[in-house]
Design a protein around this motif. Structure first.
Motif, PDB file in Angstrom:
ATOM      1  N   ARG A 160       0.869  -1.177   0.000  1.00  0.00           N
ATOM      2  CA  ARG A 160       0.000   0.000   0.000  1.00  0.00           C
ATOM      3  C   ARG A 160       0.906   1.227   0.000  1.00  0.00           C
ATOM      4  NH1 ARG A 160      -5.486   0.392   3.400  1.00  0.00           N
ATOM      5  NH2 ARG A 160      -6.029  -1.001   1.695  1.00  0.00           N
ATOM      6  N   LEU A 161       0.766   2.053  -1.040  1.00  0.00           N
ATOM      7  CA  LEU A 161       1.660   3.184  -1.235  1.00  0.00           C
ATOM      8  C   LEU A 161       0.882   4.485  -1.383  1.00  0.00           C
ATOM      9  CD1 LEU A 161       3.972   1.528  -3.918  1.00  0.00           C
ATOM     10  CD2 LEU A 161       4.581   1.929  -1.527  1.00  0.00           C
ATOM     11  N   ARG A 162       1.540   5.583  -1.029  1.00  0.00           N
ATOM     12  CA  ARG A 162       0.994   6.910  -1.292  1.00  0.00           C
ATOM     13  C   ARG A 162       1.411   7.347  -2.699  1.00  0.00           C
ATOM     14  NH1 ARG A 162       3.307   7.242   3.873  1.00  0.00           N
ATOM     15  NH2 ARG A 162       1.839   7.727   5.571  1.00  0.00           N
ATOM     16  N   ASN A 163       0.667   8.299  -3.260  1.00  0.00           N
ATOM     17  CA  ASN A 163       1.099   8.869  -4.527  1.00  0.00           C
ATOM     18  C   ASN A 163       2.477   9.518  -4.388  1.00  0.00           C
ATOM     19  OD1 ASN A 163      -0.937   8.250  -6.428  1.00  0.00           O
ATOM     20  ND2 ASN A 163      -2.273   9.802  -5.545  1.00  0.00           N
ATOM     21  N   SER A 164       2.732  10.090  -3.221  1.00  0.00           N
ATOM     22  CA  SER A 164       4.045  10.704  -2.995  1.00  0.00           C
ATOM     23  C   SER A 164       5.156   9.649  -3.008  1.00  0.00           C
ATOM     24  CB  SER A 164       4.058  11.466  -1.667  1.00  0.00           C
ATOM     25  OG  SER A 164       3.771  10.602  -0.573  1.00  0.00           O
TER      26      SER A 164
END
Length: 236
Positions: A160-164
């Motif tokens: 699970r990743l952030r756009n950043s």
């Protein structure tokens, strides 16, 4: 001359061709046979090191993997590594991936491909576990920028990743050509918008594999460029 001596008497390039066909476990074992065989795996110029080759193995599988990787990648004046493919788990001691990244940075590898796996099947991984794996991977990237600058292909599973995080990843991996996300999610949820804004990136192919979306009716991609490949795989 016995059979083992006849094999050992073969030229290095022939023996290297044999070792190239072996998996990680067999290659390490071959290096333990005799003094001449011991140096041969470290002369390979096309190296694939997959954690799956160590299964079954005691619970410290990543310790064994890290040790084998550091040994195989140790710099030697007799070779330049043309291609390197690594596949391992992010679970366990977070220092182990960092040590592998430092070994890649210190090696002569000109380009490498990396696959981040999870021990458990994707159906057994909770959103919380995915959320923990994302920061662990980004910590790996931040700790080993020299290695990741050589990265040309990256495959991530169940993160699970952030756009950043995606932006940081593409900024760091300046030679990255393929980014493949398998059952990965945004911290904003599966329906969040994935935004990629990296005009100076070398990225030419993006793969997204989705799952658990039986009611999906639309899959939309907006891009100002049409000279790169986008592949969607949807599992119902």
């Amino acid at each position: 001359m016995d059979k083992e001596d006849r094999i050992s008497a073969l030229p290095d390039d022939v023996l290297l061709g044999v070792i190239h066909l072996l998996d990680l476990r067999a290659a390490v074992r071959a290096g333990a046979l005799a003094r001449r065989w011991r140096r041969l795996p470290r002369l390979l110029t096309d190296i694939a090191i997959d954690v799956a080759d160590l299964i079954p193995h005691p619970k410290d599988i990543m310790v064994a993997y890290a040790n084998a990787t550091r040994w195989l990648l140790a710099p030697t004046e007799h070779r330049t590594i043309r291609a390197l493919r690594l596949s391992f788990y992010l679970a366990g001691d977070p220092d182990l991936p960092h040590s592998i990244g430092h070994a890649v940075a210190e090696s002569t590898a000109e380009r490498w491909e990396f696959t981040a796996r999870t021990k458990s099947d994707h159906r057994a991984i909770s959103p919380r576990q995915r959320g923990l794996l994302g920061p662990r991977f980004m910590s790996f990237v931040g700790a080993c920028p020299v290695a990741f600058r050589r990265l040309t292909s990256l495959t991530l599973h169940n993160l699970r990743l952030r756009n950043s995080d995606i932006h940081q990843l593409l900024d760091t991996c300046e030679r990255l050509e393929l980014l493949s996300l398998h059952r990965c999610a945004s911290l904003g949820g599966f329906m969040s918008v994935l935004q990629i804004d990296a005009p100076s990136s070398s990225l030419v192919a993006l793969e997204l594999q989705l799952t658990s979306v039986p009611n999906l009716e639309r899959l939309i991609c907006y891009s100002d460029r049409m000279d790169w490949d986008i592949c969607f795989v949807v599992e119902s």
